[in-house]
Design a protein around this motif. Structure first.
Motif: not given
Length: 76
Positions: A46, A49-51, A55, A58-59, A61-62, A65
């Motif tokens: 996550a 993915q967020s990076k 973003e 870490v959210t 949403r990430s 995903r």
């Protein structure tokens, strides 16, 4: 007296009820370690993915995903 992170007997009862099989003595420890590894990999994926999405952190949403892909890796 040492404090445990989780109730060992409760974990064993739940697993035994769902599996209908005999369990080894330390199966609860193995389950906990597998869970810890899963959570670590989920957060690492996550974060990547967020990076990549630009973003700040870490959210939820990430995590959503990458959760499906990470769950597939740990499916036994």
């Amino acid at each position: 007296m040492a404090q445990t992170l989780y109730p060992r007997a409760t974990v064993k009862k739940i697993v035994k009820a769902h599996s209908n099989r005999a369990l080894s003595k330390n199966v609860d420890i193995l389950i906990y370690l597998n869970y810890a590894l899963f959570m670590q990999e989920l957060l690492n994926e996550a974060a990547i993915q967020s990076k990549q999405a630009g973003e700040r952190g870490v959210t939820a949403r990430s995590i959503r995903r990458v959760s499906e892909r990470t769950l597939r890796k740990y499916k036994g």
